[in-house]
Design a protein around this motif. Sequence first.
Motif, mmCIF file in Angstrom:
data_model
loop_
_atom_site.group_PDB
_atom_site.id
_atom_site.type_symbol
_atom_site.label_atom_id
_atom_site.label_comp_id
_atom_site.label_asym_id
_atom_site.label_seq_id
_atom_site.Cartn_x
_atom_site.Cartn_y
_atom_site.Cartn_z
ATOM 1 N N THR A 16 40.696 -1.377 41.807
ATOM 2 C CA THR A 16 40.520 -2.733 42.330
ATOM 3 C C THR A 16 40.450 -3.745 41.202
ATOM 4 O O THR A 16 41.080 -4.813 41.254
ATOM 5 C CB THR A 16 39.242 -2.807 43.180
ATOM 6 O OG1 THR A 16 39.364 -1.920 44.289
ATOM 7 C CG2 THR A 16 39.005 -4.216 43.690
ATOM 8 N N VAL A 17 39.675 -3.433 40.160
ATOM 9 C CA VAL A 17 39.563 -4.334 39.013
ATOM 10 C C VAL A 17 40.919 -4.518 38.339
ATOM 11 O O VAL A 17 41.335 -5.640 38.029
ATOM 12 C CB VAL A 17 38.518 -3.800 38.012
ATOM 13 C CG1 VAL A 17 38.566 -4.574 36.698
ATOM 14 C CG2 VAL A 17 37.117 -3.868 38.619
ATOM 15 N N VAL A 170 29.444 -9.136 29.581
ATOM 16 C CA VAL A 170 29.751 -8.880 30.985
ATOM 17 C C VAL A 170 30.976 -9.721 31.301
ATOM 18 O O VAL A 170 30.892 -10.938 31.406
ATOM 19 C CB VAL A 170 28.567 -9.245 31.897
ATOM 20 C CG1 VAL A 170 28.952 -9.040 33.361
ATOM 21 C CG2 VAL A 170 27.347 -8.396 31.539
ATOM 22 N N VAL A 171 32.131 -9.063 31.446
ATOM 23 C CA VAL A 171 33.408 -9.785 31.518
ATOM 24 C C VAL A 171 33.901 -9.964 32.941
ATOM 25 O O VAL A 171 34.955 -10.561 33.169
ATOM 26 C CB VAL A 171 34.476 -9.094 30.653
ATOM 27 C CG1 VAL A 171 34.001 -9.012 29.213
ATOM 28 C CG2 VAL A 171 34.809 -7.719 31.177
ATOM 29 N N GLY A 172 33.135 -9.450 33.908
ATOM 30 C CA GLY A 172 33.501 -9.634 35.306
ATOM 31 C C GLY A 172 32.366 -9.216 36.219
ATOM 32 O O GLY A 172 31.634 -8.265 35.912
ATOM 33 N N ILE A 173 32.208 -9.944 37.313
ATOM 34 C CA ILE A 173 31.219 -9.595 38.333
ATOM 35 C C ILE A 173 31.905 -9.746 39.686
ATOM 36 O O ILE A 173 32.284 -10.853 40.080
ATOM 37 C CB ILE A 173 29.977 -10.499 38.256
ATOM 38 C CG1 ILE A 173 29.318 -10.412 36.875
ATOM 39 C CG2 ILE A 173 28.983 -10.124 39.350
ATOM 40 C CD1 ILE A 173 28.137 -11.358 36.707
ATOM 41 N N LEU A 174 32.056 -8.620 40.383
ATOM 42 C CA LEU A 174 32.729 -8.624 41.687
ATOM 43 C C LEU A 174 31.718 -8.350 42.784
ATOM 44 O O LEU A 174 30.885 -7.447 42.658
ATOM 45 C CB LEU A 174 33.835 -7.567 41.734
ATOM 46 C CG LEU A 174 35.195 -7.946 41.138
ATOM 47 C CD1 LEU A 174 35.091 -8.117 39.636
ATOM 48 C CD2 LEU A 174 36.242 -6.890 41.477
ATOM 49 N N PRO A 175 31.779 -9.114 43.861
ATOM 50 C CA PRO A 175 30.825 -8.917 44.952
ATOM 51 C C PRO A 175 31.148 -7.678 45.777
ATOM 52 O O PRO A 175 32.272 -7.157 45.737
ATOM 53 C CB PRO A 175 31.009 -10.181 45.796
ATOM 54 C CG PRO A 175 32.437 -10.566 45.577
ATOM 55 C CD PRO A 175 32.735 -10.209 44.140
ATOM 56 N N ARG A 176 30.157 -7.217 46.521
ATOM 57 C CA ARG A 176 30.404 -6.172 47.510
ATOM 58 C C ARG A 176 31.247 -6.789 48.613
ATOM 59 O O ARG A 176 30.823 -7.715 49.297
ATOM 60 C CB ARG A 176 29.072 -5.656 48.059
ATOM 61 C CG ARG A 176 29.222 -4.468 49.001
ATOM 62 C CD ARG A 176 27.884 -4.054 49.579
ATOM 63 N NE ARG A 176 26.967 -3.607 48.552
ATOM 64 C CZ ARG A 176 25.723 -4.059 48.389
ATOM 65 N NH1 ARG A 176 25.258 -5.000 49.202
ATOM 66 N NH2 ARG A 176 24.947 -3.596 47.441
ATOM 67 N N ASP A 177 32.481 -6.275 48.786
ATOM 68 C CA ASP A 177 33.426 -6.950 49.675
ATOM 69 C C ASP A 177 34.413 -5.927 50.221
ATOM 70 O O ASP A 177 35.286 -5.434 49.505
ATOM 71 C CB ASP A 177 34.177 -8.036 48.895
ATOM 72 C CG ASP A 177 35.090 -8.883 49.765
ATOM 73 O OD1 ASP A 177 35.286 -8.521 50.941
ATOM 74 O OD2 ASP A 177 35.601 -9.891 49.268
ATOM 75 N N CYS A 212 36.443 -14.333 39.215
ATOM 76 C CA CYS A 212 35.332 -13.424 38.908
ATOM 77 C C CYS A 212 35.350 -12.847 37.499
ATOM 78 O O CYS A 212 34.451 -12.073 37.148
ATOM 79 C CB CYS A 212 35.300 -12.280 39.908
ATOM 80 S SG CYS A 212 34.977 -12.801 41.604
ATOM 81 N N PHE A 213 36.347 -13.191 36.677
ATOM 82 C CA PHE A 213 36.429 -12.619 35.338
ATOM 83 C C PHE A 213 36.326 -13.690 34.263
ATOM 84 O O PHE A 213 36.661 -14.860 34.487
ATOM 85 C CB PHE A 213 37.747 -11.853 35.165
ATOM 86 C CG PHE A 213 37.841 -10.607 36.009
ATOM 87 C CD1 PHE A 213 37.166 -9.458 35.660
ATOM 88 C CD2 PHE A 213 38.618 -10.599 37.162
ATOM 89 C CE1 PHE A 213 37.252 -8.313 36.443
ATOM 90 C CE2 PHE A 213 38.709 -9.468 37.940
ATOM 91 C CZ PHE A 213 38.027 -8.318 37.586
#
Length: 494
Positions: A16-17, A170-177, A212-213
Amino acid sequence: MGLIIAGERSGVGKTTVTLALLAALRQWGEGVQAFKVGPDYIDPMFHRVLTGRDAYNLDPVLTSEDYVRRCYDQHRRDTPYALVEGVMGLFDGAGGGDWGSTAHIARLLNLPVVLVVDCGRLSRSLAAIVQGYRHLDPQVQVAGVVLNRVGSDRHRAMLLSALAPLHIPVVGILPRDGAVTLPDRHLGLVPTDELPDLPQRFDYLATLGQRCFDWDWLRPRLAAGANSVAATNPATDPETNPATDPETNPATDPETAAINPEHLDETISVPLKGQGRIRLGIARDRAFNFYYPDNLDLLARLGAELVPWSPLGDATLPQNLDGLYLGGGFPELFAAALAQNQPLREDLCQRLATGLPALAECGGLMYLARSLTDLDGHSWPMVGALPTATTMTERLTLGYRRVTACQDSILMPQGSEIWGHEFHRSVSTIAPLSPLYQTQPYPISGEKTPPALTLEGWHWKSIHASYVHLHWGDHPQLPTRFLTHCRQYHQNSP
């Protein structure tokens, strides 16, 4: 240079990333070359749709360390960015060892790693996980972290607080989705050709990727650059790393040493030179789509004209073919449609009876058999060119295989050896009287007893059929031999 996206284990969201990054770059109109660690076919399909370029596998078990370096160097040169998607967890390699792991590729190519962590059930323990991955192998640079499946702003704050003492970006934070989850089934992700809503999914991923990145951090590290990684790397020098010793790593056995594709002309048999192009039919549709681009590239470089055809949709084979290549795929999901295309099945069976050379891997073998019993227990007639049938089972057959040719075939001479890969849930119900291969699994790291040998595969008339997938990138003598047989068939045909 380039960047590797790794997971702390399988299923944490590294695909996904990777797709979110590729989708964002595509939406911005920026070129990127994608690669995949390991033998997987399906992830590179998604990469190719997003980038418009073939995605290449980096697998030192199926090829060699030198080939991995050359492949990466060659294909990254004419794009601004290079992105490598890892396999399994960062340090998970063949047989539970390091060989072929994402960490192995990171050392081999001198690339920094971004570690994807599933934070769905984590808070402060995140720091222990990241710290452990950073320090397990000093030669692997874990340069940044992506936090995936973050539940809320409060959860995000706890995770960032836990990582603060480590001073790691921290180069990315993705939500629970759930909307970003790609559908899967018995052998992994559903391929791109079977997802009609794929453009909408990619648009959503692109928006997510842009938002998000940390692109200021990512862009300079993704930049492919012109520097070469083909020089000797201390991490893979036999004097400093015993993993490259054939005694400790069977994938480097000198008996299976590869021919350098840079010297390809030296390996081309005389019958292939100066005698026109060989027309080679490539089975390609929703049922058959597992091909390494390196294999097709080699066939074209050796003088073959690649002619696509569809076992699902074509009533007859293309005219004037000199050979066939039937790759893997999902014939079990399309068994009814394949069976209903009786004119093509009959045409194919008749052409094979004349001695038309054919390579069939996994799904191709299933199609050439007499029948296929699908996941619901229904049996469907197939081509009938092989004196066997196949049936789906609950058991997954998975892993690298060292194969030794038991007899001469259109692809390999008797006694020759190569590493391949199996990944299927079907079995052949009738064993061959004269097997094509003797196969042996990759040994488990530290195990004293050698893995058991298995007899497998069919060499029937001019058909080479096996469940084992082969990557020819470092072995151009294989397609050369195959095309030589195709040339002989062409010369002897009326």
